[in-house]
Write a protein that holds these residues in place. Structure first.
Motif, PDB file in Angstrom:
ATOM      1  N   LYS A  41       0.830  -1.215   0.000  1.00 50.07           N
ATOM      2  CA  LYS A  41       0.000   0.000   0.000  1.00 50.07           C
ATOM      3  C   LYS A  41       0.865   1.265   0.000  1.00 50.07           C
ATOM      4  O   LYS A  41       0.674   2.164  -0.834  1.00 50.07           O
ATOM      5  CB  LYS A  41      -0.919   0.028   1.243  1.00 50.07           C
ATOM      6  CG  LYS A  41      -1.741  -1.229   1.429  1.00 50.07           C
ATOM      7  CD  LYS A  41      -2.586  -1.148   2.685  1.00 50.07           C
ATOM      8  CE  LYS A  41      -1.807  -1.200   3.987  1.00 50.07           C
ATOM      9  NZ  LYS A  41      -1.211  -2.502   4.301  1.00 50.07           N
ATOM     10  N   THR A  42       1.802   1.311   0.946  1.00 46.75           N
ATOM     11  CA  THR A  42       2.653   2.491   1.058  1.00 46.75           C
ATOM     12  C   THR A  42       3.475   2.694  -0.214  1.00 46.75           C
ATOM     13  O   THR A  42       3.598   3.809  -0.729  1.00 46.75           O
ATOM     14  CB  THR A  42       3.572   2.367   2.283  1.00 46.75           C
ATOM     15  OG1 THR A  42       2.759   2.311   3.457  1.00 46.75           O
ATOM     16  CG2 THR A  42       4.514   3.550   2.396  1.00 46.75           C
ATOM     17  N   THR A  43       4.004   1.593  -0.726  1.00 44.83           N
ATOM     18  CA  THR A  43       4.809   1.662  -1.949  1.00 44.83           C
ATOM     19  C   THR A  43       3.995   2.267  -3.093  1.00 44.83           C
ATOM     20  O   THR A  43       4.460   3.170  -3.794  1.00 44.83           O
ATOM     21  CB  THR A  43       5.286   0.255  -2.340  1.00 44.83           C
ATOM     22  OG1 THR A  43       5.991  -0.313  -1.242  1.00 44.83           O
ATOM     23  CG2 THR A  43       6.173   0.296  -3.562  1.00 44.83           C
ATOM     24  N   MET A 160      -2.710   9.977   1.498  1.00 43.06           N
ATOM     25  CA  MET A 160      -2.730   9.865   2.956  1.00 43.06           C
ATOM     26  C   MET A 160      -2.374   8.437   3.359  1.00 43.06           C
ATOM     27  O   MET A 160      -3.040   7.495   2.960  1.00 43.06           O
ATOM     28  CB  MET A 160      -4.114  10.251   3.480  1.00 43.06           C
ATOM     29  CG  MET A 160      -4.591  11.601   2.947  1.00 43.06           C
ATOM     30  SD  MET A 160      -6.248  12.075   3.485  1.00 43.06           S
ATOM     31  CE  MET A 160      -5.914  12.689   5.123  1.00 43.06           C
ATOM     32  N   ASP A 161      -1.305   8.298   4.118  1.00 42.24           N
ATOM     33  CA  ASP A 161      -0.834   6.963   4.498  1.00 42.24           C
ATOM     34  C   ASP A 161      -1.170   6.688   5.962  1.00 42.24           C
ATOM     35  O   ASP A 161      -0.477   7.140   6.855  1.00 42.24           O
ATOM     36  CB  ASP A 161       0.678   6.856   4.260  1.00 42.24           C
ATOM     37  CG  ASP A 161       1.150   5.405   4.283  1.00 42.24           C
ATOM     38  OD1 ASP A 161       0.359   4.525   4.685  1.00 42.24           O
ATOM     39  OD2 ASP A 161       2.299   5.163   3.891  1.00 42.24           O
ATOM     40  N   GLU A 162      -2.230   5.960   6.174  1.00 43.17           N
ATOM     41  CA  GLU A 162      -2.735   5.635   7.509  1.00 43.17           C
ATOM     42  C   GLU A 162      -2.688   6.859   8.444  1.00 43.17           C
ATOM     43  O   GLU A 162      -2.102   6.808   9.517  1.00 43.17           O
ATOM     44  CB  GLU A 162      -1.918   4.488   8.122  1.00 43.17           C
ATOM     45  CG  GLU A 162      -1.872   3.284   7.199  1.00 43.17           C
ATOM     46  CD  GLU A 162      -1.580   1.975   7.917  1.00 43.17           C
ATOM     47  OE1 GLU A 162      -1.930   1.870   9.108  1.00 43.17           O
ATOM     48  OE2 GLU A 162      -1.027   1.075   7.277  1.00 43.17           O
ATOM     49  N   PRO A 163      -3.333   7.949   8.019  1.00 41.64           N
ATOM     50  CA  PRO A 163      -3.193   9.196   8.777  1.00 41.64           C
ATOM     51  C   PRO A 163      -3.725   9.083  10.204  1.00 41.64           C
ATOM     52  O   PRO A 163      -3.261   9.801  11.077  1.00 41.64           O
ATOM     53  CB  PRO A 163      -4.013  10.204   7.973  1.00 41.64           C
ATOM     54  CG  PRO A 163      -4.962   9.375   7.178  1.00 41.64           C
ATOM     55  CD  PRO A 163      -4.241   8.104   6.875  1.00 41.64           C
TER      56      PRO A 163
HETATM   57 MG   LIG Z   1       2.488   1.040   4.996  1.00 36.98          MG
END
Ligand SMILES: [Mg+2]
Ligand SMILES: Nc1ncnc2c1ncn2[C@@H]1O[C@H](COP(=O)(O)OP(=O)(O)O)[C@@H](O)[C@H]1O
Lengths: 325, 247
Positions: A41-43, A160-163
């Motif tokens: 996901k982050t990638t 937004m990464d797991e904000p």
């Molecule tokens: Mg991640």
């Protein structure tokens, strides 16, 4: 619009983090990227603003390949929020929020107005917080400021990464709701990473479910819940997926589909507003607070009686009949 | 509670010793050389300060950019070599560094300055590197993601957040430098070491004290000034955060 075209990512060392992913995020759409930890996901998110290179394929952002864009200029047009808020402890809240407008050379007055507007939007008093420093704020407040900072230069796109991932459940729920309100006002194109299916169902217009770098299903939350594309999706969303889907519907959705029982003055029934989520309705009915609820519209007109049988009928209809979009 | 009391007792004991020491020096008129040979004294003091100042400034101007250089993504690999070379300067005893410098530059103030410069590199370099490396990766990531250029990240994020550590490194280096500069006399570099070593050779406490006490006071004064500077140069938000963490 963000369009992922046959996107793959191989890290140095050979980890294939993303494997031929294709999907589109339309303008103004709020898309949740979800999947187990390490699924990429982050990638995927970080390839959009080019914090990670794309190994194969391309990402088209508003008609331009992100590979061809000037990275610095492009990033200033994309809001970026991360889990650990990333506020700068050496700068005041105002400096933190206004960092991109400052880079873009906005004048003082414009910056001030924007700061005031954004702080009101996230529910913090502008003058009270202007000269404060990040460490003086609670985790929830810091994360709100993180959101304000990402919105500062009014970028059309937000990543937004797991904000809200690091916040405790009560604050998280609060911020989720606040953010949905904010999104109603600002109407951004949002790619939002989460690992919490409830968050995904609640917040997303669409949900993209990843596993091992591959796209498992990309669809509306109701579709993911009612028609999981494969066993993995079905397992990931959980056996209570139909129950989860109840938070997607309001009483009004039900009223549009099935007719309510008629209501008599003599009946003892608790009133319930048309905007109430079906999840709450079921909870109330199961809770023995009332065997039946009486639906009221905004003016307080009683429209009819709602029972568990009706909810069941509605859900069956939805599960069976939602067309495959 | 207990700790506080102990530290109080230590403090009081310290001041009693200091007062006793000065009472002894004044009773025996040990500062006589400063009064009688005031011109020589000021010359030695100026020499001493000059050695410290020039070597310290050179070390600052080399170490900080070097520390910035080796913490850049592209040059990460160079860190090992550069830190080890600087380490070499530090592990060799100060006297040997002086002797080596004298070997190359001959007798005089130049050799002393070079030796002390080499000796000061490491603390500043190490603290610069440690300070920059301790800057939260997430914070830098956020900065990059918002479109700050590498230079903007350096000046607006990395250096302000590393300032406390860098200044502490400079302070350590300079304070050690002030003491070590007393050895400069041995290679003809002058400074207050002249009186200290004369005192030792002649068993004359008055020269020893008139040299050593000003060196000590100078070190204390500079230490204090740097602490003050730390207050001015470290961004307020960071200082407040540090204080909040301590209490
Ligand atoms: Mg991640
Ligand atoms: N910088 C990196 N170098 C090598 N492998 C990485 C790097 N970042 C992530 N990975 C790997 O890529 C995969 C996906 O990681 P990530 O995108 O962080 O997953 P998620 O955000 O879904 O938890 C994981 O196997 C992870 O170990």
């Amino acid at each position: 619009m963000i369009e992922f075209k046959n996107v793959s990512k191989v890290y140095n060392g050979g980890v294939k983090a993303i494997d031929n992913v294709n999907f589109k995020v339309e303008n103004g759409e709020f898309v949740i990227l979800i999947g187990p930890s390490g699924c990429g996901k982050t990638t995927l998110l970080r390839m959009v603003n080019q914090l990670e290179d794309i190994s194969e394929g391309d990402i088209i952002l508003n008609n331009t390949s992100v590979k061809q864009s000037n990275k610095i200029e492009m990033r200033r047009k994309i809001g970026y929020v991360i889990q650990s808020n990333g506020l700068f402890p050496n700068m005041t809240i105002e400096k933190n929020v206004m960092i991109v407008p400052d880079l873009l050379g906005w004048d003082r007055k414009k910056q001030q107005d924007r700061f005031n507007y954004l702080m009101e939007l996230i529910g913090l008093h502008p003058d009270e917080y202007r000269k404060r420093y990040p460490h003086e704020l609670s985790g929830g407040q810091q994360q709100r400021v993180g959101v304000a900072r990402a919105l500062a230069a009014d970028p059309p796109v937000m990543l937004m990464d797991e904000p809200f991932g690091a916040l405790d459940p009560i604050i998280r729920t609060k911020l989720q709701e606040e953010f949905l309100q904010i999104q109603k006002e600002v109407n951004k194109t949002i790619l939002f990473v989460s690992h919490d299916i409830d968050e995904a169902v609640k917040m997303g217009d669409k949900v993209a479910l990843l596993r091992g770098g591959k796209m498992m299903q990309y669809d509306y939350p109701s579709e993911i819940l009612h028609h999981p594309a494969n066993d993995f999706v079905s397992e990931f969303v959980g056996q209570d997926r139909v129950l989860k889907s109840t938070s997607l519907y309001s009483v009004k959705d039900l009223v549009d589909e099935v007719s309510l029982d008629s209501y008599h003055e003599a009946d003892s029934a608790q009133p319930v507003n048309e905007d109430t989520s079906l999840r709450i309705v079921i909870s109330k009915l199961l809770n023995q607070e009332a065997d039946q609820l009486v639906v009221e519209d905004k003016q307080g007109n009683k429209k009819g009686k709602l029972t568990l049988e009706l909810v069941e009928k509605f859900l069956h209809k939805e599960v069976k009949e939602t067309p495959n979009r | 509670m207990m700790n506080k009391r102990i530290s109080q007792i230590v403090k009081i004991a310290f001041w009693i010793i200091v007062i006793a020491f000065f009472a002894w020096t004044f009773a025996n008129d040990l500062f006589r050389p400063i009064v009688e040979e005031f011109r020589t004294f000021t010359n030695l003091l100026i020499q001493h300060i000059t050695i410290v100042l020039i070597s310290g400034l050179l070390a600052i101007f080399l170490s900080i950019p070097l520390g910035i250089f080796v913490t850049r993504e592209k040059f990460r690999k160079s860190e090992f070599w550069i830190v080890n070379i600087a380490n070499l300067g530090q592990t060799i005893p100060s006297l040997a560094v002086l002797a080596l410098a004298m070997g190359f530059l001959g007798i005089g103030i130049k050799a002393a300055i070079v030796a002390l410069f080499i000796y000061s590199l490491l603390p500043i370099l190490q603290n610069t590197i440690a300070g920059i490396q301790s800057v939260d990766e997430n914070m830098k990531d956020a900065a990059r993601g918002m479109g700050l250029t590498p230079a903007q990240i350096l000046w607006q994020i990395e250096l302000p957040n590393a300032a406390s550590s860098i200044i502490a490194g400079i302070r350590t280096a300079i304070v050690i430098n002030i003491g070590t500069a007393a050895l400069a006399y041995l290679i003809g570099g002058g400074g207050l070491g002249a009186w200290i070593f004369t005192g030792i050779r002649l068993f004359d406490n008055s020269f020893l004290i008139s040299g050593a006490v000003p060196v000590t006071l100078l070190a204390i004064l500079i230490d204090y000034l740097f602490r003050l500077m730390q207050k001015l140069l470290v961004p307020k938000g960071l200082r407040l955060a540090e204080e909040a963490q301590k209490s």
